[in-house]
Every structure is written in structure tokens, then in C-alpha cells.
Design a protein around this motif. Structure first.
Motif, PDB file in Angstrom:
ATOM      1  N   GLN A  40     -49.460   0.060  34.428  1.00  0.00           N
ATOM      2  CA  GLN A  40     -48.252   0.868  34.239  1.00  0.00           C
ATOM      3  C   GLN A  40     -47.031   0.126  34.788  1.00  0.00           C
ATOM      4  OE1 GLN A  40     -48.072   4.326  36.750  1.00  0.00           O
ATOM      5  NE2 GLN A  40     -46.560   5.346  35.461  1.00  0.00           N
ATOM      6  N   ALA A  41     -47.149  -0.417  35.984  1.00  0.00           N
ATOM      7  CA  ALA A  41     -46.034  -1.153  36.594  1.00  0.00           C
ATOM      8  C   ALA A  41     -45.679  -2.385  35.762  1.00  0.00           C
ATOM      9  CB  ALA A  41     -46.394  -1.557  38.024  1.00  0.00           C
ATOM     10  N   HIS A  42     -46.688  -3.069  35.237  1.00  0.00           N
ATOM     11  CA  HIS A  42     -46.457  -4.259  34.410  1.00  0.00           C
ATOM     12  C   HIS A  42     -45.697  -3.892  33.135  1.00  0.00           C
ATOM     13  CE1 HIS A  42     -47.147  -8.234  32.759  1.00  0.00           C
ATOM     14  NE2 HIS A  42     -47.755  -7.718  31.703  1.00  0.00           N
ATOM     15  N   VAL A  43     -46.078  -2.787  32.511  1.00  0.00           N
ATOM     16  CA  VAL A  43     -45.388  -2.341  31.291  1.00  0.00           C
ATOM     17  C   VAL A  43     -43.920  -2.061  31.600  1.00  0.00           C
ATOM     18  CG1 VAL A  43     -45.206  -0.462  29.603  1.00  0.00           C
ATOM     19  CG2 VAL A  43     -47.442  -1.426  30.138  1.00  0.00           C
ATOM     20  N   VAL A  44     -43.676  -1.312  32.669  1.00  0.00           N
ATOM     21  CA  VAL A  44     -42.307  -0.911  33.008  1.00  0.00           C
ATOM     22  C   VAL A  44     -41.468  -2.119  33.425  1.00  0.00           C
ATOM     23  CG1 VAL A  44     -40.920   0.430  34.642  1.00  0.00           C
ATOM     24  CG2 VAL A  44     -42.946   1.452  33.592  1.00  0.00           C
ATOM     25  N   ARG A  78     -56.187   5.357  31.210  1.00  0.00           N
ATOM     26  CA  ARG A  78     -55.190   5.377  30.134  1.00  0.00           C
ATOM     27  C   ARG A  78     -53.812   5.084  30.696  1.00  0.00           C
ATOM     28  NH1 ARG A  78     -58.349   9.847  28.887  1.00  0.00           N
ATOM     29  NH2 ARG A  78     -59.383   9.701  26.879  1.00  0.00           N
ATOM     30  N   VAL A  79     -53.078   4.255  29.986  1.00  0.00           N
ATOM     31  CA  VAL A  79     -51.662   4.032  30.258  1.00  0.00           C
ATOM     32  C   VAL A  79     -50.969   4.269  28.928  1.00  0.00           C
ATOM     33  CG1 VAL A  79     -49.901   2.345  30.901  1.00  0.00           C
ATOM     34  CG2 VAL A  79     -52.097   2.360  32.094  1.00  0.00           C
ATOM     35  N   GLY A  80     -49.968   5.128  28.919  1.00  0.00           N
ATOM     36  CA  GLY A  80     -49.332   5.438  27.646  1.00  0.00           C
ATOM     37  C   GLY A  80     -48.024   6.172  27.823  1.00  0.00           C
ATOM     38  N   THR A  81     -47.565   6.739  26.718  1.00  0.00           N
ATOM     39  CA  THR A  81     -46.304   7.459  26.680  1.00  0.00           C
ATOM     40  C   THR A  81     -46.418   8.608  25.696  1.00  0.00           C
ATOM     41  OG1 THR A  81     -43.946   7.280  26.187  1.00  0.00           O
ATOM     42  CG2 THR A  81     -45.405   5.849  24.940  1.00  0.00           C
ATOM     43  N   ASN A  82     -45.607   9.622  25.888  1.00  0.00           N
ATOM     44  CA  ASN A  82     -45.567  10.733  24.940  1.00  0.00           C
ATOM     45  C   ASN A  82     -44.276  10.725  24.124  1.00  0.00           C
ATOM     46  OD1 ASN A  82     -43.804  11.420  26.947  1.00  0.00           O
ATOM     47  ND2 ASN A  82     -44.634  13.445  27.330  1.00  0.00           N
ATOM     48  N   VAL A  83     -43.499   9.668  24.228  1.00  0.00           N
ATOM     49  CA  VAL A  83     -42.256   9.555  23.468  1.00  0.00           C
ATOM     50  C   VAL A  83     -42.615   9.270  22.012  1.00  0.00           C
ATOM     51  CG1 VAL A  83     -40.154   8.187  23.177  1.00  0.00           C
ATOM     52  CG2 VAL A  83     -40.939   8.787  25.463  1.00  0.00           C
ATOM     53  N   GLU A  84     -42.089  10.085  21.105  1.00  0.00           N
ATOM     54  CA  GLU A  84     -42.538  10.005  19.715  1.00  0.00           C
ATOM     55  C   GLU A  84     -42.155   8.707  19.014  1.00  0.00           C
ATOM     56  OE1 GLU A  84     -39.512  12.437  16.949  1.00  0.00           O
ATOM     57  OE2 GLU A  84     -40.566  13.690  18.393  1.00  0.00           O
ATOM     58  N   HIS A  89     -41.999   1.255  17.781  1.00  0.00           N
ATOM     59  CA  HIS A  89     -41.772  -0.027  18.448  1.00  0.00           C
ATOM     60  C   HIS A  89     -43.074  -0.794  18.657  1.00  0.00           C
ATOM     61  CE1 HIS A  89     -37.549   0.636  19.140  1.00  0.00           C
ATOM     62  NE2 HIS A  89     -37.806   1.821  19.671  1.00  0.00           N
ATOM     63  N   GLU A  90     -44.118  -0.105  19.091  1.00  0.00           N
ATOM     64  CA  GLU A  90     -45.395  -0.763  19.411  1.00  0.00           C
ATOM     65  C   GLU A  90     -46.020  -1.419  18.180  1.00  0.00           C
ATOM     66  OE1 GLU A  90     -48.678  -2.003  21.708  1.00  0.00           O
ATOM     67  OE2 GLU A  90     -46.803  -1.150  22.415  1.00  0.00           O
ATOM     68  N   TYR A  91     -46.016  -0.727  17.047  1.00  0.00           N
ATOM     69  CA  TYR A  91     -46.700  -1.213  15.845  1.00  0.00           C
ATOM     70  C   TYR A  91     -45.758  -1.724  14.760  1.00  0.00           C
ATOM     71  CZ  TYR A  91     -50.572   1.231  18.007  1.00  0.00           C
ATOM     72  OH  TYR A  91     -51.526   1.656  18.891  1.00  0.00           O
ATOM     73  N   GLY A  92     -44.465  -1.451  14.887  1.00  0.00           N
ATOM     74  CA  GLY A  92     -43.534  -1.824  13.835  1.00  0.00           C
ATOM     75  C   GLY A  92     -43.637  -0.856  12.668  1.00  0.00           C
ATOM     76  N   PHE A  93     -42.787  -1.067  11.662  1.00  0.00           N
ATOM     77  CA  PHE A  93     -42.799  -0.186  10.496  1.00  0.00           C
ATOM     78  C   PHE A  93     -42.196  -0.920   9.319  1.00  0.00           C
ATOM     79  CE2 PHE A  93     -40.674   2.967   7.757  1.00  0.00           C
ATOM     80  CZ  PHE A  93     -41.767   3.743   7.410  1.00  0.00           C
ATOM     81  N   SER A  94     -42.839  -0.785   8.186  1.00  0.00           N
ATOM     82  CA  SER A  94     -42.304  -1.311   6.945  1.00  0.00           C
ATOM     83  C   SER A  94     -42.515  -0.246   5.883  1.00  0.00           C
ATOM     84  CB  SER A  94     -43.017  -2.606   6.550  1.00  0.00           C
ATOM     85  OG  SER A  94     -42.457  -3.116   5.362  1.00  0.00           O
ATOM     86  N   LEU A 137     -47.374  -2.035  25.086  1.00  0.00           N
ATOM     87  CA  LEU A 137     -48.619  -1.559  25.696  1.00  0.00           C
ATOM     88  C   LEU A 137     -49.774  -2.527  25.435  1.00  0.00           C
ATOM     89  CD1 LEU A 137     -48.418   2.259  24.881  1.00  0.00           C
ATOM     90  CD2 LEU A 137     -48.168   1.181  27.114  1.00  0.00           C
ATOM     91  N   ARG A 138     -50.020  -2.843  24.171  1.00  0.00           N
ATOM     92  CA  ARG A 138     -51.140  -3.734  23.847  1.00  0.00           C
ATOM     93  C   ARG A 138     -50.939  -5.122  24.437  1.00  0.00           C
ATOM     94  NH1 ARG A 138     -51.074  -4.095  17.935  1.00  0.00           N
ATOM     95  NH2 ARG A 138     -48.881  -3.695  18.299  1.00  0.00           N
ATOM     96  N   SER A 139     -49.700  -5.612  24.412  1.00  0.00           N
ATOM     97  CA  SER A 139     -49.448  -6.944  24.964  1.00  0.00           C
ATOM     98  C   SER A 139     -49.613  -6.951  26.484  1.00  0.00           C
ATOM     99  CB  SER A 139     -48.060  -7.449  24.567  1.00  0.00           C
ATOM    100  OG  SER A 139     -47.047  -6.629  25.106  1.00  0.00           O
TER     101      SER A 139
END
Length: 161
Positions: A40-44, A78-84, A89-94, A137-139
């Protein structure tokens, strides 16, 4: 022709593993707690403070949480977020994104500042978006994979000694 092997002391070995199972469980829960806090600290600190994503509102960075639980398959960290918008951002979008009708305030027109800002209606429309992934997160998990595996391995080794 046959070979016969006899295990002597198997009852003692089984008893030792029975005693160690509770200790292993406790050590793994403790280790998983430390692992998730560090992740969690590493992500932040190392992903959401400008390195992968820039800080705009602190909403995403402030939402990163961790938990350790037990489920039917074992101990889960688990380390995560509930921000929709985090998955965007994590997976990108096309693809095509539908934009609702909305109001916009304009302060400049044709390169010149307006005396008073004007509110205009932007009609609903569709737009094509190609947004690359910005994994935070994954990185982060990949960055710490070696340390995580070593910590879990050490927890089991400590418990069975």
C-alpha cells in the motif's frame, strides 16, 4: 524383486506438523499484514505521487487501502481502491465513450479573453478514446514480488523450526 522402505518416527513427524500448522497460520497472517502495508505504501509513494499518475485531487491516492482476510482457500491479502475511475487508469481504455449533455464555462473565444465568462451547452456526443494503461497496482505488485515471496517463505520456515 521389490524394494521396501520403512519410515520410523512417522507419528512424531505428523504430530510436529499438527503443532506447526497453527503457528504457520499465525506467521502467515502476520507476514501478509506486513506485506500489504508495505505494498500500500509503495503504491501511494512510488506510483501515485507523480511517477505513474499525477496527483490532481488526491482522491485516488487517498483511497488506496489494504486488508488481510481468511476465505475458503486460505489467507488473502488485498491492496486496492474503490474509486470507480481507477480501472480506467490501471488497464487503459480503447473504444467509444458517450458524453452526456453538459454546461461549460468559456472565458476565451478566438484567442481573446471575454469580458464576462459565458456558460454554453455542450450537446451529448460520442468520442473515441485511446487511453494507454497506467498501471499502479499491478506494477507495484510486480516491483515487490521477490520480497513478498521471500517474506512468506521465511514465515513458513520460522514456524516449522
Amino acid at each position: 524383486m521389490s524394494i521396501e522402505a520403512v519410515i520410523v518416527g512417522d507419528d512424531e513427524l505428523r504430530a510436529k506438523f499438527q503443532r506447526a500448522s497453527g503457528t504457520i497460520d499465525g506467521k502467515l497472517v502476520d507476514s501478509m499484514g506486513r506485506i500489504t502495508i508495505r505494498l500500500q505504501a509503495h503504491v501511494v509513494r512510488n506510483k501515485l505521487s507523480g511517477q505513474v499518475l499525477k496527483v490532481r485531487t488526491n482522491n485516488l491516492r487517498g483511497s488506496i487501502h489494504q486488508e488481510v482476510s481468511r476465505d475458503g482457500s486460505g489467507i488473502v491479502g488485498r491492496v486496492g481502491t474503490n474509486v470507480e475511475y481507477a480501472a480506467f487508469h490501471e488497464y487503459g481504455f480503447s473504444g467509444t465513450q458517450n458524453v452526456r449533455e453538459h454546461m461549460r464555462t468559456i472565458k476565451m473565444a478566438f484567442g481573446k479573453m471575454l469580458k464576462t465568462p459565458k456558460r454554453i451547452v455542450i450537446s451529448a456526443h460520442a468520442r473515441h478514446v485511446d487511453y494507454p494503461e497506467h498501471s499502479f497496482l499491478r506494477s507495484a505488485l510486480d516491483d515487490q514480488r521477490t520480497e513478498i515471496m521471500a517474506e512468506l517463505d521465511n514465515a513458513v520456515k520460522e514456524a516449522i523450526q
